[in-house]
Structure formats: C-alpha cells, structure tokens
Design an enzyme around this catalytic site. Structure first.
Site, PDB file in Angstrom:
ATOM      1  N   PHE A 207     -35.659   0.530 -18.598  1.00 38.06           N
ATOM      2  CA  PHE A 207     -35.261   1.655 -17.749  1.00 38.06           C
ATOM      3  C   PHE A 207     -35.791   2.985 -18.284  1.00 38.06           C
ATOM      4  O   PHE A 207     -36.364   3.776 -17.566  1.00 38.06           O
ATOM      5  CB  PHE A 207     -33.729   1.751 -17.646  1.00 38.06           C
ATOM      6  CG  PHE A 207     -33.130   0.807 -16.648  1.00 38.06           C
ATOM      7  CD1 PHE A 207     -33.922   0.035 -15.819  1.00 38.06           C
ATOM      8  CD2 PHE A 207     -31.742   0.704 -16.522  1.00 38.06           C
ATOM      9  CE1 PHE A 207     -33.349  -0.829 -14.887  1.00 38.06           C
ATOM     10  CE2 PHE A 207     -31.167  -0.152 -15.598  1.00 38.06           C
ATOM     11  CZ  PHE A 207     -31.970  -0.923 -14.793  1.00 38.06           C
TER      12      PHE A 207
ATOM     13  N   ILE B 164     -30.233  -8.976 -18.318  1.00 39.07           N
ATOM     14  CA  ILE B 164     -29.756  -9.890 -17.282  1.00 39.07           C
ATOM     15  C   ILE B 164     -30.839 -10.911 -16.947  1.00 39.07           C
ATOM     16  O   ILE B 164     -30.769 -11.590 -15.932  1.00 39.07           O
ATOM     17  CB  ILE B 164     -29.354  -9.079 -16.021  1.00 39.07           C
ATOM     18  CG1 ILE B 164     -30.502  -8.157 -15.581  1.00 39.07           C
ATOM     19  CG2 ILE B 164     -28.108  -8.256 -16.289  1.00 39.07           C
ATOM     20  CD1 ILE B 164     -30.210  -7.367 -14.310  1.00 39.07           C
TER      21      ILE B 164
ATOM     22  N   HIS C  21     -23.836  -7.705 -19.190  1.00 36.65           N
ATOM     23  CA  HIS C  21     -24.066  -7.283 -17.804  1.00 36.65           C
ATOM     24  C   HIS C  21     -24.376  -8.454 -16.874  1.00 36.65           C
ATOM     25  O   HIS C  21     -24.926  -8.263 -15.792  1.00 36.65           O
ATOM     26  CB  HIS C  21     -25.180  -6.216 -17.768  1.00 36.65           C
ATOM     27  CG  HIS C  21     -24.793  -4.956 -18.489  1.00 36.65           C
ATOM     28  ND1 HIS C  21     -25.700  -4.090 -19.056  1.00 36.65           N
ATOM     29  CD2 HIS C  21     -23.564  -4.416 -18.735  1.00 36.65           C
ATOM     30  CE1 HIS C  21     -25.042  -3.075 -19.630  1.00 36.65           C
ATOM     31  NE2 HIS C  21     -23.759  -3.258 -19.448  1.00 36.65           N
TER      32      HIS C  21
ATOM     33  N   CYS D 224     -21.283 -16.583  -3.912  1.00 39.06           N
ATOM     34  CA  CYS D 224     -20.932 -16.028  -2.600  1.00 39.06           C
ATOM     35  C   CYS D 224     -19.798 -15.024  -2.760  1.00 39.06           C
ATOM     36  O   CYS D 224     -18.794 -15.309  -3.415  1.00 39.06           O
ATOM     37  CB  CYS D 224     -20.515 -17.157  -1.659  1.00 39.06           C
ATOM     38  SG  CYS D 224     -19.830 -16.528  -0.105  1.00 39.06           S
TER      39      CYS D 224
ATOM     40  N   CYS E 177     -24.526 -17.599   2.115  1.00 38.09           N
ATOM     41  CA  CYS E 177     -23.824 -18.840   1.807  1.00 38.09           C
ATOM     42  C   CYS E 177     -23.656 -19.656   3.087  1.00 38.09           C
ATOM     43  O   CYS E 177     -23.719 -19.124   4.192  1.00 38.09           O
ATOM     44  CB  CYS E 177     -22.457 -18.482   1.250  1.00 38.09           C
ATOM     45  SG  CYS E 177     -21.435 -19.869   0.782  1.00 38.09           S
TER      46      CYS E 177
ATOM     47  N   SER F 105     -31.525   2.004 -25.598  1.00 39.02           N
ATOM     48  CA  SER F 105     -31.405   3.455 -25.761  1.00 39.02           C
ATOM     49  C   SER F 105     -29.980   3.829 -26.172  1.00 39.02           C
ATOM     50  O   SER F 105     -29.717   4.963 -26.544  1.00 39.02           O
ATOM     51  CB  SER F 105     -31.794   4.158 -24.465  1.00 39.02           C
ATOM     52  OG  SER F 105     -30.983   3.705 -23.404  1.00 39.02           O
TER      53      SER F 105
HETATM   54  P1  CNA Z   1     -33.121   1.293 -21.701  1.00 37.92           P
HETATM   55  O1  CNA Z   1     -32.206   2.422 -21.494  1.00 37.92           O
HETATM   56  O2  CNA Z   1     -34.290   1.144 -20.797  1.00 37.92           O
HETATM   57  O3  CNA Z   1     -33.635   1.400 -23.206  1.00 37.92           O
HETATM   58  C1  CNA Z   1     -34.625   0.560 -23.720  1.00 37.92           C
HETATM   59  C2  CNA Z   1     -35.035   1.105 -25.089  1.00 37.92           C
HETATM   60  O4  CNA Z   1     -35.924   0.184 -25.711  1.00 37.92           O
HETATM   61  C3  CNA Z   1     -35.771   2.443 -25.014  1.00 37.92           C
HETATM   62  O5  CNA Z   1     -35.186   3.337 -25.932  1.00 37.92           O
HETATM   63  C4  CNA Z   1     -37.222   2.094 -25.403  1.00 37.92           C
HETATM   64  O6  CNA Z   1     -37.847   3.142 -26.104  1.00 37.92           O
HETATM   65  C5  CNA Z   1     -37.026   0.884 -26.256  1.00 37.92           C
HETATM   66  N1  CNA Z   1     -38.129  -0.079 -26.234  1.00 37.92           N
HETATM   67  C6  CNA Z   1     -38.796  -0.563 -25.162  1.00 37.92           C
HETATM   68  N2  CNA Z   1     -39.677  -1.497 -25.514  1.00 37.92           N
HETATM   69  C7  CNA Z   1     -39.587  -1.606 -26.873  1.00 37.92           C
HETATM   70  C8  CNA Z   1     -40.256  -2.401 -27.844  1.00 37.92           C
HETATM   71  N3  CNA Z   1     -41.177  -3.302 -27.490  1.00 37.92           N
HETATM   72  N4  CNA Z   1     -39.918  -2.241 -29.146  1.00 37.92           N
HETATM   73  C9  CNA Z   1     -38.965  -1.332 -29.512  1.00 37.92           C
HETATM   74  N5  CNA Z   1     -38.308  -0.562 -28.645  1.00 37.92           N
HETATM   75  C10 CNA Z   1     -38.607  -0.702 -27.331  1.00 37.92           C
HETATM   76  O7  CNA Z   1     -32.361  -0.098 -21.669  1.00 37.92           O
HETATM   77  P2  CNA Z   1     -30.904  -0.468 -22.208  1.00 37.92           P
HETATM   78  O8  CNA Z   1     -30.870  -1.914 -22.316  1.00 37.92           O
HETATM   79  O9  CNA Z   1     -30.508   0.373 -23.347  1.00 37.92           O
HETATM   80  O10 CNA Z   1     -30.020   0.011 -20.966  1.00 37.92           O
HETATM   81  C11 CNA Z   1     -29.088  -0.781 -20.456  1.00 37.92           C
HETATM   82  C12 CNA Z   1     -29.411  -1.305 -19.041  1.00 37.92           C
HETATM   83  C13 CNA Z   1     -30.846  -1.624 -18.766  1.00 37.92           C
HETATM   84  C14 CNA Z   1     -28.705  -2.607 -18.927  1.00 37.92           C
HETATM   85  O11 CNA Z   1     -27.714  -2.500 -17.967  1.00 37.92           O
HETATM   86  C15 CNA Z   1     -29.743  -3.642 -18.500  1.00 37.92           C
HETATM   87  O12 CNA Z   1     -29.219  -4.556 -17.598  1.00 37.92           O
HETATM   88  C16 CNA Z   1     -30.831  -2.867 -17.887  1.00 37.92           C
HETATM   89  N6  CNA Z   1     -32.169  -3.528 -17.826  1.00 37.92           N
HETATM   90  C17 CNA Z   1     -32.322  -4.846 -18.163  1.00 37.92           C
HETATM   91  C18 CNA Z   1     -33.570  -5.446 -18.097  1.00 37.92           C
HETATM   92  C19 CNA Z   1     -33.704  -6.895 -18.479  1.00 37.92           C
HETATM   93  O13 CNA Z   1     -32.776  -7.668 -18.281  1.00 37.92           O
HETATM   94  N7  CNA Z   1     -34.824  -7.308 -19.056  1.00 37.92           N
HETATM   95  C20 CNA Z   1     -34.682  -4.710 -17.703  1.00 37.92           C
HETATM   96  C21 CNA Z   1     -34.495  -3.352 -17.355  1.00 37.92           C
HETATM   97  C22 CNA Z   1     -33.231  -2.784 -17.431  1.00 37.92           C
END
Ligand code: CNA
Length: 239
Positions: A36, A105, A121, A129, A151, A192
C-alpha cells in the site's frame, strides 16, 4: 547496513525456540504483489474510489462490484511464495519459530508451508455467503464474466477479509498476542506499522531481541534492538 547485522539476526534466530515473525505487505512485494505505502504502493495508483473506501465495508455492502473490480486488477492470483515466506516455513520446521503473525491476506505463508499463521486481516483464499454463511474457495472468482459471485441462496459471496470498518476476529488476535508475548525473538518486517489495531501488537513483546526490517522508516524503529533498513528478500537470503 553491513553483513554483521544480518549475522546478528541469524545468530538470534538460530538460538531461538519460539521466535515470531510479524509482517505486512512488504513480505509479498518480492512475489509481485504491490504493497500500500511502499515506493510502488497501491496508494500511488489511481482507483475508481479512494482505496480505503474500496476496502471499506460500507461501499462493499452498497455495491460489491466496486470491490470485485479492484480485486481482479490486483495481482494476488497466481502469486508464488518468495524467499521470505520459504525461510520462515523452514525456521518453523526447524523448531526456531513458533508463529507467523501477518496483516497480509494473500495466503502465501501457508503456500510456503508455514503451519501456525495468525491472519489478522483474514484471507482471500476463503469466501463466504453474507446471508447463509456457506463457505467457498477462490474458485468462485475464476470466471471473469461473473462480476459479483453469488451463493446458491442468492446472497452475495464476500471474501473472508477484515474490511475497514469491521473488527478483527478475537480468536485470531488472542492467538497472535499470545505468540508475541511468549516470543524469545520478535522479527517485524515489511510493514509500515500505521494500521491499527494490528501495529499495536508489537507492544506485547517483552523480550530484548526486537528486530525491525523495513525498506522505509517506521514509528516503532526507536523501540527495536536491531533495525535493518533493507530489502527483506535480500536479508532472508543471507540468513
Ligand atoms: P504497507 O502500509 O503498504 O507497508 C508496507 C511496508 O513494507 C512499507 O513501509 C514498505 O516500505 C515496506 N516494504 C515493501 N517492500 C519491501 C521489501 N521488499 N523489503 C523491505 N521492506 C519492504 O502495508 P502494511 O502491511 O503495513 O499495511 C497493512 C495493510 C496492507 C493490511 O491491511 C494488508 O491487508 C494490506 N495489504 C496486503 C497485501 C497482501 O496481502 N500481500 C498487499 C497490499 C496491502
């Protein structure tokens, strides 16, 4: 950051009996899923509605097609676990790690073989459903002609994720809190740490080996015993 820092992390993990990894979207950027708030994050893209509304329960209930259009443009389907997911599964199998707590997720920790995964999450791998609660898997999303899956009872099928505006599953939070409170090492990575209540779970850790691995600064860096401002895939391939 020098190799010495990854060396210290490796040493702590080798000596651990119940380490916990607490991660976020940055764990899966190495699998091609945009996060994000990172440098190529989804907040920098243009969407039909603000992202927080698309992922909010009110808009989903008003018009689920908006969420499902977004869902189909994100690249989670077909994503594969990367080195970070795989290494964590190995550490669990070797008896060093007791649990993964994730805000993700995408289900990639389980795909990599992790067994104790607290999904704060929820997961896109499961759907149900809204009316009769019958369970479905993501095969219901396979047909691109079906905009909103329904459903047999006629109800809208929703993903088993926590939308903004919804509470976290208590049983999952309890499991995550217990694992973190009992952890001998806590490694936090790829998050983050601004989404609550999830971010606050770091405060349940009572040990003296808190490691924070993130490409960018976080509000919890000052608390960490070791901060690696680095790429997770790079770090985990050196562990
Ligand atoms: P965020 O707020 O997007 O933070 C991600 C952090 O990871 C940032 O600070 C980036 O700088 C850092 N980052 C990204 N790639 C790398 C890497 N390769 N190495 C080191 N650091 C890296 O995401 P959070 O998870 O903190 O926020 C929570 C939300 C985002 C949750 O509710 C998730 O469900 C949601 N989300 C999930 C997915 C997924 O399931 N893959 C994808 C996008 C968002």
């Amino acid at each position: 950051m020098g190799n010495g820092d990854v060396g210290l992390l490796s040493e702590w993990l080798r000596g651990a009996e119940r380490a916990v990894f607490f991660g976020g979207a940055g764990v899966s950027t190495g699998s091609g899923i945009p996060d994000f708030r990172g440098k190529d994050g989804q907040y920098r893209q243009e969407w039909e509605y603000p992202l927080e509304e698309i992922l909010g329960i009110d808009l989903f209930q008003a018009d689920p097609s908006i969420y499902y259009r977004y869902h189909r443009t994100t690249s989670m389907t077909g994503a594969k676990p990367n080195m970070v997911h795989r290494k964590l599964a190995e550490l669990e199998a070797a008896g060093n790690l007791s649990a993964v707590v994730t805000q993700n997720i995408d289900g990639l920790h389980q795909k990599a073989g992790s067994r104790t995964v607290w999904e704060l999450h929820g997961s896109l791998a499961r759907l149900y459903c809204e009316v009769c609660e019958r369970q479905y898997d993501d095969a219901v999303l396979a047909d691109p002609a079906v905009e909103v899956p329904r459903c047999e009872c006629g109800g809208v099928i929703r993903p088993d994720i926590v939308f903004y505006g919804e509470g976290l599953d208590e049983r999952v939070v309890e499991g995550a809190v217990r694992a973190i409170a009992e952890a001998d090492v806590l490694v936090v990575g790829g998050t983050s740490l601004v989404v609550y209540p999830a971010a606050g779970l770091v405060n349940y850790y009572r040990g003296d080996k808190l490691v924070l691995i993130n490409a960018t600064e976080t509000p919890y860096d000052w608390k960490a015993d070791l901060v690696l401002r680095d790429d997770l895939v790079g770090v985990f391939s050196r562990i």
